[in-house]
Design a protein around this motif. Structure first.
Motif, PDB file in Angstrom:
ATOM      1  N   ALA A   1       2.013  -3.316  11.597  1.00 38.27           N
ATOM      2  CA  ALA A   1       1.219  -4.518  11.318  1.00 38.27           C
ATOM      3  C   ALA A   1       1.871  -5.771  11.888  1.00 38.27           C
ATOM      4  O   ALA A   1       1.447  -6.886  11.593  1.00 38.27           O
ATOM      5  CB  ALA A   1       1.023  -4.674   9.817  1.00 38.27           C
TER       6      ALA A   1
ATOM      7  N   GLU B   1       9.758  -8.254   2.338  1.00 35.96           N
ATOM      8  CA  GLU B   1       8.408  -7.696   2.170  1.00 35.96           C
ATOM      9  C   GLU B   1       8.415  -6.194   2.464  1.00 35.96           C
ATOM     10  O   GLU B   1       7.795  -5.403   1.756  1.00 35.96           O
ATOM     11  CB  GLU B   1       7.409  -8.410   3.080  1.00 35.96           C
ATOM     12  CG  GLU B   1       6.027  -7.800   3.104  1.00 35.96           C
ATOM     13  CD  GLU B   1       5.321  -7.785   1.750  1.00 35.96           C
ATOM     14  OE1 GLU B   1       4.405  -6.964   1.571  1.00 35.96           O
ATOM     15  OE2 GLU B   1       5.682  -8.584   0.853  1.00 35.96           O
TER      16      GLU B   1
ATOM     17  N   GLN C   1       7.363  -3.209  -0.172  1.00 37.63           N
ATOM     18  CA  GLN C   1       6.399  -2.148   0.102  1.00 37.63           C
ATOM     19  C   GLN C   1       7.033  -0.769  -0.052  1.00 37.63           C
ATOM     20  O   GLN C   1       6.420   0.146  -0.602  1.00 37.63           O
ATOM     21  CB  GLN C   1       5.819  -2.317   1.505  1.00 37.63           C
ATOM     22  CG  GLN C   1       4.927  -3.529   1.638  1.00 37.63           C
ATOM     23  CD  GLN C   1       4.405  -3.743   3.039  1.00 37.63           C
ATOM     24  OE1 GLN C   1       4.413  -2.843   3.873  1.00 37.63           O
ATOM     25  NE2 GLN C   1       3.949  -4.957   3.318  1.00 37.63           N
TER      26      GLN C   1
ATOM     27  N   HIS D   1       3.144  -7.034  -7.073  1.00 36.06           N
ATOM     28  CA  HIS D   1       3.019  -6.862  -5.628  1.00 36.06           C
ATOM     29  C   HIS D   1       1.866  -5.916  -5.304  1.00 36.06           C
ATOM     30  O   HIS D   1       1.099  -6.148  -4.367  1.00 36.06           O
ATOM     31  CB  HIS D   1       4.334  -6.346  -5.057  1.00 36.06           C
ATOM     32  CG  HIS D   1       4.442  -6.479  -3.578  1.00 36.06           C
ATOM     33  ND1 HIS D   1       4.407  -7.695  -2.938  1.00 36.06           N
ATOM     34  CD2 HIS D   1       4.564  -5.548  -2.610  1.00 36.06           C
ATOM     35  CE1 HIS D   1       4.497  -7.504  -1.641  1.00 36.06           C
ATOM     36  NE2 HIS D   1       4.599  -6.205  -1.412  1.00 36.06           N
TER      37      HIS D   1
ATOM     38  N   GLU E   1      -1.396  -7.654  -5.592  1.00 30.92           N
ATOM     39  CA  GLU E   1      -1.618  -8.537  -4.449  1.00 30.92           C
ATOM     40  C   GLU E   1      -2.039  -7.753  -3.202  1.00 30.92           C
ATOM     41  O   GLU E   1      -2.904  -8.182  -2.446  1.00 30.92           O
ATOM     42  CB  GLU E   1      -0.322  -9.308  -4.174  1.00 30.92           C
ATOM     43  CG  GLU E   1      -0.363 -10.203  -2.969  1.00 30.92           C
ATOM     44  CD  GLU E   1       1.004 -10.802  -2.691  1.00 30.92           C
ATOM     45  OE1 GLU E   1       1.422 -10.761  -1.519  1.00 30.92           O
ATOM     46  OE2 GLU E   1       1.651 -11.290  -3.634  1.00 30.92           O
ATOM     47  N   LEU E   2      -1.432  -6.602  -2.992  1.00 27.55           N
ATOM     48  CA  LEU E   2      -1.680  -5.823  -1.781  1.00 27.55           C
ATOM     49  C   LEU E   2      -2.932  -4.945  -1.843  1.00 27.55           C
ATOM     50  O   LEU E   2      -3.545  -4.686  -0.812  1.00 27.55           O
ATOM     51  CB  LEU E   2      -0.482  -4.930  -1.475  1.00 27.55           C
ATOM     52  CG  LEU E   2       0.796  -5.625  -1.044  1.00 27.55           C
ATOM     53  CD1 LEU E   2       1.918  -4.608  -0.899  1.00 27.55           C
ATOM     54  CD2 LEU E   2       0.596  -6.377   0.254  1.00 27.55           C
TER      55      LEU E   2
ATOM     56  N   PRO F   1      -6.123  -5.160  -2.664  1.00 30.52           N
ATOM     57  CA  PRO F   1      -7.375  -5.534  -1.983  1.00 30.52           C
ATOM     58  C   PRO F   1      -7.265  -5.476  -0.455  1.00 30.52           C
ATOM     59  O   PRO F   1      -8.216  -5.098   0.225  1.00 30.52           O
ATOM     60  CB  PRO F   1      -7.630  -6.971  -2.451  1.00 30.52           C
ATOM     61  CG  PRO F   1      -6.843  -7.112  -3.713  1.00 30.52           C
ATOM     62  CD  PRO F   1      -5.653  -6.215  -3.558  1.00 30.52           C
ATOM     63  N   ARG F   2      -6.113  -5.818   0.086  1.00 25.77           N
ATOM     64  CA  ARG F   2      -5.935  -5.794   1.542  1.00 25.77           C
ATOM     65  C   ARG F   2      -5.821  -4.373   2.070  1.00 25.77           C
ATOM     66  O   ARG F   2      -6.143  -4.099   3.222  1.00 25.77           O
ATOM     67  CB  ARG F   2      -4.684  -6.579   1.945  1.00 25.77           C
ATOM     68  CG  ARG F   2      -4.852  -8.077   1.758  1.00 25.77           C
ATOM     69  CD  ARG F   2      -3.678  -8.804   2.334  1.00 25.77           C
ATOM     70  NE  ARG F   2      -2.532  -8.641   1.437  1.00 25.77           N
ATOM     71  CZ  ARG F   2      -1.303  -8.993   1.714  1.00 25.77           C
ATOM     72  NH1 ARG F   2      -1.014  -9.496   2.888  1.00 25.77           N
ATOM     73  NH2 ARG F   2      -0.341  -8.830   0.841  1.00 25.77           N
ATOM     74  N   TRP F   3      -5.314  -3.460   1.226  1.00 23.75           N
ATOM     75  CA  TRP F   3      -5.100  -2.085   1.665  1.00 23.75           C
ATOM     76  C   TRP F   3      -6.328  -1.209   1.486  1.00 23.75           C
ATOM     77  O   TRP F   3      -6.367  -0.096   2.012  1.00 23.75           O
ATOM     78  CB  TRP F   3      -3.919  -1.480   0.921  1.00 23.75           C
ATOM     79  CG  TRP F   3      -2.579  -1.970   1.401  1.00 23.75           C
ATOM     80  CD1 TRP F   3      -2.323  -2.785   2.460  1.00 23.75           C
ATOM     81  CD2 TRP F   3      -1.314  -1.658   0.834  1.00 23.75           C
ATOM     82  NE1 TRP F   3      -0.981  -3.004   2.587  1.00 23.75           N
ATOM     83  CE2 TRP F   3      -0.333  -2.331   1.595  1.00 23.75           C
ATOM     84  CE3 TRP F   3      -0.908  -0.895  -0.246  1.00 23.75           C
ATOM     85  CZ2 TRP F   3       1.019  -2.237   1.315  1.00 23.75           C
ATOM     86  CZ3 TRP F   3       0.437  -0.812  -0.523  1.00 23.75           C
ATOM     87  CH2 TRP F   3       1.395  -1.480   0.255  1.00 23.75           C
ATOM     88  N   GLN F   4      -7.323  -1.674   0.763  1.00 23.50           N
ATOM     89  CA  GLN F   4      -8.518  -0.867   0.548  1.00 23.50           C
ATOM     90  C   GLN F   4      -9.264  -0.709   1.868  1.00 23.50           C
ATOM     91  O   GLN F   4      -9.394  -1.635   2.642  1.00 23.50           O
ATOM     92  CB  GLN F   4      -9.437  -1.513  -0.494  1.00 23.50           C
ATOM     93  CG  GLN F   4      -8.820  -1.573  -1.870  1.00 23.50           C
ATOM     94  CD  GLN F   4      -8.295  -0.238  -2.363  1.00 23.50           C
ATOM     95  OE1 GLN F   4      -8.986   0.761  -2.307  1.00 23.50           O
ATOM     96  NE2 GLN F   4      -7.052  -0.219  -2.812  1.00 23.50           N
TER      97      GLN F   4
ATOM     98  N   VAL G   1      -8.339   0.951   4.475  1.00 24.81           N
ATOM     99  CA  VAL G   1      -7.536   1.262   5.657  1.00 24.81           C
ATOM    100  C   VAL G   1      -6.772   2.571   5.477  1.00 24.81           C
ATOM    101  O   VAL G   1      -5.950   2.930   6.308  1.00 24.81           O
ATOM    102  CB  VAL G   1      -6.567   0.106   6.029  1.00 24.81           C
ATOM    103  CG1 VAL G   1      -7.342  -1.125   6.449  1.00 24.81           C
ATOM    104  CG2 VAL G   1      -5.608  -0.198   4.908  1.00 24.81           C
TER     105      VAL G   1
END
Length: 187
Positions: free
Chosen positions: A105, A112, A116, A149, A152-153, A155-158, A160
């Motif tokens: 990415a 960070e 993860q 964490h 936070e992550l 929604p962005r990871w859904q 993919v």
């Protein structure tokens, strides 16, 4: 719990469960629908083979494909132990949180990257426990460290393919149940 302590605790949580896998359990399913116990452990061993390289500043091209495919060989437990020894050493290096890491990415802060990795260790320790029938209760301080964490992550990871869509869990459920639900697992 501080991040580096959480990372080490995540290694311990997952590692304890790797050492508990019975000889007949490597082909067992896990909550990760497409992964057997062996596939799950292979995924984490691969991550921890990459970690020392990336934490030293190597690019993806420099690492290349050396850790593709089956990295477990005939002794998955020994492969885990060897990978983790190097990963732990890399994380114990002074100033590790101040660097950057090259990922698929793009370049991200090492802090960070380790957040993860700690989340991955934590959730996959639960997956491994479920796949083998081992105890699935995780260190509550570790769960508290990664939950924010994860929230936070998620929604962005859904969409993919990193984690399955969240599973509804009552708001008053234990934090661990909310964490695994958020990561697409049924507590």
């Amino acid at each position: 719990m501080e991040l580096l302590d959480g990372f080490r605790q995540g290694l311990d949580e997952f590692g304890t469960r790797v050492h508990e896998v019975g000889p007949d359990q490597w082909a067992s399913g896990t909550p990760c629908a497409e992964w057997s116990v062996r596939d799950l452990v292979n995924h984490l061993v691969g991550e921890h083979l990459w970690a020392p390289w990336l934490l030293r500043g190597a690019t993806l091209a420099e690492v290349g494909d050396r850790f593709d495919g089956d990295v477990l060989g005939d002794d998955p437990v020994a492969a885990w132990d060897a990978a983790v020894a190097e990963s732990r050493e890399a994380v114990d290096r002074p100033g590790v949180l101040e660097g950057t890491v090259h990922t698929g990415a793009g370049e991200i802060p090492a802090e960070e990257y380790l957040r993860q990795m700690t989340l991955d260790l934590t959730v996959h320790a639960w997956d491994l426990a479920r796949g083998t029938g081992a105890g699935d209760r995780l260190d509550p301080d570790l769960v508290a460290l990664v939950y924010g964490h994860a929230a936070e992550l998620a929604p962005r990871w859904q969409g993919v393919g990193i984690f399955a869509p969240p599973v509804r869990v009552p708001e008053d459920a234990p934090l661990q149940d909310r964490l695994v639900g958020l990561m697409g697992r049924r507590p």
